[in-house]
Each structure stands twice: as structure tokens, then as C-alpha cells.
Design an enzyme around this catalytic site. Structure first.
Site, PDB file in Angstrom:
ATOM      1  N   LYS A 129       0.846  -1.193   0.000  1.00 22.49           N
ATOM      2  CA  LYS A 129       0.000   0.000   0.000  1.00 22.49           C
ATOM      3  C   LYS A 129       0.875   1.234   0.000  1.00 22.49           C
ATOM      4  CE  LYS A 129      -3.949   2.193   0.605  1.00 22.49           C
ATOM      5  NZ  LYS A 129      -3.640   2.978  -0.600  1.00 22.49           N
ATOM      6  N   LYS A 132       5.273   2.415   8.531  1.00 28.55           N
ATOM      7  CA  LYS A 132       4.149   3.252   8.988  1.00 28.55           C
ATOM      8  C   LYS A 132       2.881   2.413   9.179  1.00 28.55           C
ATOM      9  CE  LYS A 132       4.003   7.072   6.737  1.00 28.55           C
ATOM     10  NZ  LYS A 132       3.749   8.144   5.763  1.00 28.55           N
ATOM     11  N   LYS A 174       5.219   1.932  -3.026  1.00 29.47           N
ATOM     12  CA  LYS A 174       5.239   3.323  -3.500  1.00 29.47           C
ATOM     13  C   LYS A 174       5.606   3.304  -4.974  1.00 29.47           C
ATOM     14  CE  LYS A 174       4.877   7.463  -1.473  1.00 29.47           C
ATOM     15  NZ  LYS A 174       4.112   7.812  -0.273  1.00 29.47           N
ATOM     16  N   THR A 188      -4.701  13.261   7.641  1.00 30.87           N
ATOM     17  CA  THR A 188      -3.285  13.322   8.032  1.00 30.87           C
ATOM     18  C   THR A 188      -3.065  14.415   9.076  1.00 30.87           C
ATOM     19  OG1 THR A 188      -2.724  12.506   5.840  1.00 30.87           O
ATOM     20  CG2 THR A 188      -0.925  13.427   7.144  1.00 30.87           C
ATOM     21  N   ASN A 233      -2.347  20.736   2.287  1.00 32.86           N
ATOM     22  CA  ASN A 233      -3.399  19.900   2.867  1.00 32.86           C
ATOM     23  C   ASN A 233      -3.086  19.576   4.323  1.00 32.86           C
ATOM     24  OD1 ASN A 233      -3.881  16.820   3.593  1.00 32.86           O
ATOM     25  ND2 ASN A 233      -5.657  17.532   2.467  1.00 32.86           N
ATOM     26  N   SER A 283      -7.023   5.709   4.662  1.00 39.60           N
ATOM     27  CA  SER A 283      -6.998   4.967   3.387  1.00 39.60           C
ATOM     28  C   SER A 283      -7.391   3.510   3.644  1.00 39.60           C
ATOM     29  CB  SER A 283      -5.610   5.003   2.758  1.00 39.60           C
ATOM     30  OG  SER A 283      -5.292   6.308   2.388  1.00 39.60           O
TER      31      SER A 283
HETATM   32  P1  NAD Z   1       0.705  20.062  -0.295  1.00 35.89           P
HETATM   33  O1  NAD Z   1       1.315  20.084  -1.645  1.00 35.89           O
HETATM   34  O2  NAD Z   1      -0.764  20.206  -0.145  1.00 35.89           O
HETATM   35  O3  NAD Z   1       1.385  21.203   0.622  1.00 35.89           O
HETATM   36  C1  NAD Z   1       2.746  21.408   0.717  1.00 35.89           C
HETATM   37  C2  NAD Z   1       2.978  22.796   1.289  1.00 35.89           C
HETATM   38  O4  NAD Z   1       4.374  22.972   1.534  1.00 35.89           O
HETATM   39  C3  NAD Z   1       2.558  23.939   0.378  1.00 35.89           C
HETATM   40  O5  NAD Z   1       1.934  24.936   1.173  1.00 35.89           O
HETATM   41  C4  NAD Z   1       3.896  24.470  -0.161  1.00 35.89           C
HETATM   42  O6  NAD Z   1       3.846  25.847  -0.517  1.00 35.89           O
HETATM   43  C5  NAD Z   1       4.756  24.260   1.058  1.00 35.89           C
HETATM   44  N1  NAD Z   1       6.200  24.269   0.786  1.00 35.89           N
HETATM   45  C6  NAD Z   1       6.903  23.701  -0.213  1.00 35.89           C
HETATM   46  N2  NAD Z   1       8.207  23.979  -0.056  1.00 35.89           N
HETATM   47  C7  NAD Z   1       8.332  24.728   1.070  1.00 35.89           C
HETATM   48  C8  NAD Z   1       9.409  25.317   1.777  1.00 35.89           C
HETATM   49  N3  NAD Z   1      10.672  25.176   1.352  1.00 35.89           N
HETATM   50  N4  NAD Z   1       9.148  26.009   2.895  1.00 35.89           N
HETATM   51  C9  NAD Z   1       7.902  26.165   3.346  1.00 35.89           C
HETATM   52  N5  NAD Z   1       6.844  25.618   2.743  1.00 35.89           N
HETATM   53  C10 NAD Z   1       7.058  24.917   1.613  1.00 35.89           C
HETATM   54  O7  NAD Z   1       1.230  18.689   0.365  1.00 35.89           O
HETATM   55  P2  NAD Z   1       0.615  17.935   1.622  1.00 35.89           P
HETATM   56  O8  NAD Z   1      -0.323  16.897   1.153  1.00 35.89           O
HETATM   57  O9  NAD Z   1       0.181  18.924   2.646  1.00 35.89           O
HETATM   58  O10 NAD Z   1       1.910  17.126   2.144  1.00 35.89           O
HETATM   59  C11 NAD Z   1       2.904  17.770   2.924  1.00 35.89           C
HETATM   60  C12 NAD Z   1       3.894  16.716   3.403  1.00 35.89           C
HETATM   61  O11 NAD Z   1       3.209  15.722   4.167  1.00 35.89           O
HETATM   62  C13 NAD Z   1       4.633  15.956   2.297  1.00 35.89           C
HETATM   63  O12 NAD Z   1       5.929  15.667   2.759  1.00 35.89           O
HETATM   64  C14 NAD Z   1       3.847  14.678   2.177  1.00 35.89           C
HETATM   65  O13 NAD Z   1       4.643  13.606   1.647  1.00 35.89           O
HETATM   66  C15 NAD Z   1       3.496  14.428   3.627  1.00 35.89           C
HETATM   67  N6  NAD Z   1       2.332  13.562   3.805  1.00 35.89           N
HETATM   68  C16 NAD Z   1       1.138  13.899   3.290  1.00 35.89           C
HETATM   69  C17 NAD Z   1       0.053  13.072   3.486  1.00 35.89           C
HETATM   70  C18 NAD Z   1      -1.314  13.437   2.967  1.00 35.89           C
HETATM   71  O14 NAD Z   1      -2.270  12.727   3.294  1.00 35.89           O
HETATM   72  N7  NAD Z   1      -1.466  14.509   2.216  1.00 35.89           N
HETATM   73  C19 NAD Z   1       0.206  11.875   4.207  1.00 35.89           C
HETATM   74  C20 NAD Z   1       1.445  11.558   4.742  1.00 35.89           C
HETATM   75  C21 NAD Z   1       2.511  12.414   4.539  1.00 35.89           C
END
Ligand code: NAD
Length: 423
Positions: A68, A92, A104, A188, A219, A362
Site C-alpha cells: 500500500k 508506517k 510506493k 493526516t 493539505n 486509506s
Molecule cells: P501540499 O502540496 O498540499 O502542501 C505542501 C505545502 O508545503 C505547500 O503549502 C507548499 O507551498 C509548502 N512548501 C513547499 N516547499 C516549502 C518550503 N521550502 N518552505 C515552506 N513551505 C514549503 O502537500 P501535503 O499533502 O500537505 O503534504 C505535505 C507533506 O506531508 C509531504 O511531505 C507529504 O509527503 C506528507 N504527507 C502527506 C500526506 C497526505 O495525506 N497529504 C500523508 C502523509 C505524509
């Protein structure tokens, strides 16, 4: 070596394994993925030319259930990155105790340079190549960086075409009308707030009066900010890739800030008083602008990297002043920085625990599809809280028992669960 994610993943595995006795054969099995799939994705561009993209799927381990994990579209996707991300998914899923293994995948492409129809053609071709190795009981992909519910829908259609079976549960992250789960969007961020709150409860601390700075307001960061505020934390700084705001007295109206970011495309300048959000309110609120990374080094109680990997490195770790780091991004702390934080007694709530709420929901989506059930949002949130509280409790107990950091404790918890499935 610190920036090669696969090297870091192996280092984390071996660090944790030193504290418990594990069969070397079992460790060797986890030290390399079960299967790596590399596919070529040739497609016709809108201008008639033909380009060939590289696609990947890594199935790390399925001892506890189907592989997954997400599919990402990014120019930097390569086998080492995908291998590490698949390994982290195995860990995880074991920490949050859902019956999934780890996988992945992705395509090395910049989707922002593709038209909508090119994106669809690319996805459908990639999905046809993946179809023989995925399935509801085999490997269940999901959205990740630059992929979404629409892309998942195309994958499901191609899977149905190739396999002859239209299975809702072959992917998660679907729109609700297509069989997605209530609460997945918030999961998350909400899960991270549950993990932090439970850690504080276990250690006799309270959110009231604790200040928080969040790097990344997408998000994850935006939902997390809202839920932490509801719990009584004071959110003092938010940043995105273009900059950020810092108001030591607290950012009160997070919804107004989110609406301002939506309108202007950035958080910088979103100083909100009533319905007006602009830089003229900065002085009145006692705030100041910050750079994207400054959120990590402000004088606060909790910092939250929730943007990208490698956010806290040997370059900035000496400036981190918080006493708790809540890792919402995947792999935001390098090995060297992690060591420094540990030496200074900074508590790191590790990514494989902190952001596991996403994959927990999920799993709920997959379960609802497999059993023909539909759960309400309050029901999903209650089940999520149960999972996150239990996972946080198990990791905390392991850290006491083995006298290790929460990160090593999370790996120990995962390894013990995996080992008992292997027995
Ligand atoms: P997203 O694309 O919705 O948001 C990412 C945010 O980070 C944006 O606001 C972007 O402007 C900001 N950003 C990028 N570079 C930056 C920097 N150098 N400094 C400050 N801000 C910066 O992504 P997301 O879904 O919120 O995911 C964020 C992190 O969480 C990722 O590492 C992702 O792998 C991890 N994650 C997400 C989920 C999920 O369900 N969405 C689950 C597990 C892990």
C-alpha cells in the site's frame, strides 16, 4: 549520504534493529524490497512528437497485507526515492497497525508541463503497465505528490479494462462519489494532532500555552493548524514555499488566513483583522514576515515540518529552539540533524507515527469498499483517534522500555509487529 533517502531508510532500520533481537533472515528481507517494477511509458504529446517517461512501482513488503502506498509525479522520482518511500510505508502501516504492507511508485515527469489530455494519456499508459501487479488484495496505490482523485479514477478504469474486474478497492483516495471515505482529506492533519495530544497526555503536559510554528500550509499543514488550535495550542507562525507570517501573540483566524492564501496564492502578507487580510495589519498584530524555512527556527514550543523532506539538516539544526518536533512531512529530518536533536533532548515525534493518519483512513476506505459499508465522518474520526492513540501509546511505551528516541521506538514497534507476522 544524508540526502539519499534509501541510505537513510536502511540506517533507520539498522539503528532500531540494534535494540532488539531479530532473525538476520527477517532483517535481510526488510533490507531490500520484495519487488521493484520499472516500466517505460511512451506517449504521444499534443504536438505529435513521442516521448518516453520512466515509471516505477516498488513493493517493499507484504507480510501484514497488500502492498500500500502512493504514486507521485515529479521530475526527481527515481528508484532510490521510491524504494525508501515504500520501506517507510511498510513501517508506517505496522506502527498504526493496519493490515497493509508497504509500496510506493511514480513517474519521473513534471506534470505541470503537461496538458490535461497529455496527463490523462500518460496516466492511462502507466496504469496499463501497472495493472498486472496491482489489485485490491495485492497492491493498492493512492494519490501522493502531484497526483489526485481524478488520476486514481483513470487508473481504476485501466485496471478494470486489463484485468476484467472493476474493483473499487484497487485504489484509495477516491472522490466520495466514487467510493472514497469521508474524512480522508482531513485525516493526516487530524491524525498528527491526535498523536501530539496523546504524547502530551502520556507525559503529563497540556496544550494550553504551548506555541506552534508550521512550515508548509498545504493539505496537511492547514488542517493540522486548525485542529491544534481547537485543542488549545497557539499557532504563531505559518509558512509556504514563498514565505510566511509570524505573530508571537498568536494567529487567531486561521480560516481567514487560508482564504487569503487561496486568493493571493501565498501566506506572506496574510495578516487578518476582521475580513481584511493584508500587510497593513502587520504592525497592529505585532507580526513580522518570515522566510519559508524560518518557521523551523523560531522560539516556539513545537515546530512542525509539513512541507518537504530534508527540512531540518546540519545547516539549520543548531537554530531549532523548539522542544518538540512533530514530523508531518515524510523524512523531514536528516540523520545528522536527528542525532543533534536527540543529544539536545528535543523530542521528535517521527513521521511514521505523526503522519500515519492518512494511511489509516486509506485503510478505512479500502475496508468500506471491500465490505460494502459507508461510514460517517464522526465514525471515521473516532476510529482514527483510536488508531493514533494506540500507536502513540505503543511507541511511547517502547521508548521507555528500550530507553530510545521515539523514532527508534516507532521502528522497534513496527519491526516487532512485522516479525510476529513472519513467525
Ligand atoms: P501540499 O502540496 O498540499 O502542501 C505542501 C505545502 O508545503 C505547500 O503549502 C507548499 O507551498 C509548502 N512548501 C513547499 N516547499 C516549502 C518550503 N521550502 N518552505 C515552506 N513551505 C514549503 O502537500 P501535503 O499533502 O500537505 O503534504 C505535505 C507533506 O506531508 C509531504 O511531505 C507529504 O509527503 C506528507 N504527507 C502527506 C500526506 C497526505 O495525506 N497529504 C500523508 C502523509 C505524509
Amino acid at each position: 549520504m544524508q540526502h539519499n533517502p534509501w541510505e537513510r531508510a536502511k540506517n533507520q532500520l539498522h539503528n532500531a534493529a540494534e535494540h532488539i533481537s531479530l532473525d538476520p533472515l527477517f532483517l535481510a528481507k526488510l533490507g531490500a524490497p520484495d519487488r521493484t517494477v520499472g516500466v517505460s511509458v511512451p506517449m504521444r504529446m499534443d504536438d505529435g512528437s513521442v516521448r518516453v517517461f520512466e515509471g516505477f512501482r516498488v513493493q517493499h513488503n507484504n507480510l501484514r497485507g497488500p502492498y500500500k502506498g502512493g504514486l507521485r509525479y515529479h521530475p526527481k522520482v527515481d528508484m532510490d526515492e521510491v524504494r525508501a518511500l515504500a520501506f517507510w510505508m511498510t513501517m508506517k502501516n505496522a506502527v498504526v497497525d493496519v493490515p497493509f504492507g508497504g509500496g510506493k511508485g511514480g513517474v519521473a515527469v513534471d506534470p505541470k508541463k503537461l496538458s490535461a489530455s497529455e496527463l490523462e494519456r500518460l496516466t492511462r499508459e502507466f496504469a496499463r503497465k501497472l495493472a498486472p501487479v496491482i489489485g485490491p488484495s495485492l497492491d493498492v496505490p493512492a494519490p501522493d505528490v502531484n497526483t489526485n482523485g481524478t488520476i486514481m479514477h483513470w487508473i481504476r478504469e485501466e485496471y478494470a479494462r486489463v484485468s476484467g474486474a472493476d474493483a473499487q478497492a484497487v485504489i484509495t483516495g477516491k472522490a466520495i462519489k466514487d467510493g472514497g471515505s469521508e474524512g480522508r482529506t482531513e485525516a493526516t492533519g487530524l491524525g498528527g494532532s491526535y498523536a501530539l495530544a496523546e504524547y502530551l497526555r502520556l507525559t503529563g503536559q497540556h496544550p494550553q500555552g504551548m506555541t506552534v510554528a508550521i512550515q508548509g500550509f498545504g493539505n496537511v499543514g492547514s488542517y493540522l493548524a486548525g485542529y491544534l488550535q481547537e485543542l488549545g495550542f497557539t499557532i504563531v507562525a505559518l509558512s509556504d514555499s514563498k514565505g510566511g507570517i509570524y505573530i508571537p501573540g498568536g494567529i487567531r483566524d486561521l480560516k481567514a488566513v487560508a482564504a487569503c492564501k487561496e486568493r493571493s496564492g501565498k501566506i506572506a502578507g496574510c495578516y487578518c483583522v476582521g475580513s481584511v487580510c493584508d500587510v497593513t495589519n502587520m504592525e497592529q498584530l505585532g507580526g513580522r514576515d518570515i522566510s519559508p524555512d524560518e518557521a523551523l527556527t523560531l522560539p516556539v514550543d513545537v515546530v512542525v515540518p509539513s512541507a518537504l523532506e530534508n527540512a531540518i539538516t546540519s545547516d539549520n539544526v543548531a537554530d531549532v529552539k523548539a522542544r518538540i518536533v512533530l514530523e508531518m512531512a515524510n523524512g523531514p529530518t536528516t540523520i545528522e540533524a536527528d542525532r543533534v536533536l536527540a543529544e539536545r533532548g528535543v523530542v521528535v515525534i517521527p513521521d511514521i507515527l505523526a503522519n500515519a493518519g492518512g494511511v489509516a483512513v486509506s485503510y478505512f476506505e479500502w475496508y468500506q469498499n471491500m465490505h460494502g459499508e459507508t461510514w460517517t465522518k464522526p465514525d471515521v474520526f473516532a476510529k482514527l483517534k483510536e488508531k493514533m492513540d494506540a500507536a502513540t501509546g505503543a511507541v511511547y511505551q517502547a521508548s521507555l522500555q528500550h530507553q530510545v528516541s521515539l523514532r527508534d521506538a516507532a521502528y522497534i514497534t513496527a519491526l516487532q509487529r512485522l516479525a510476529s507476522s513472519a513467525a
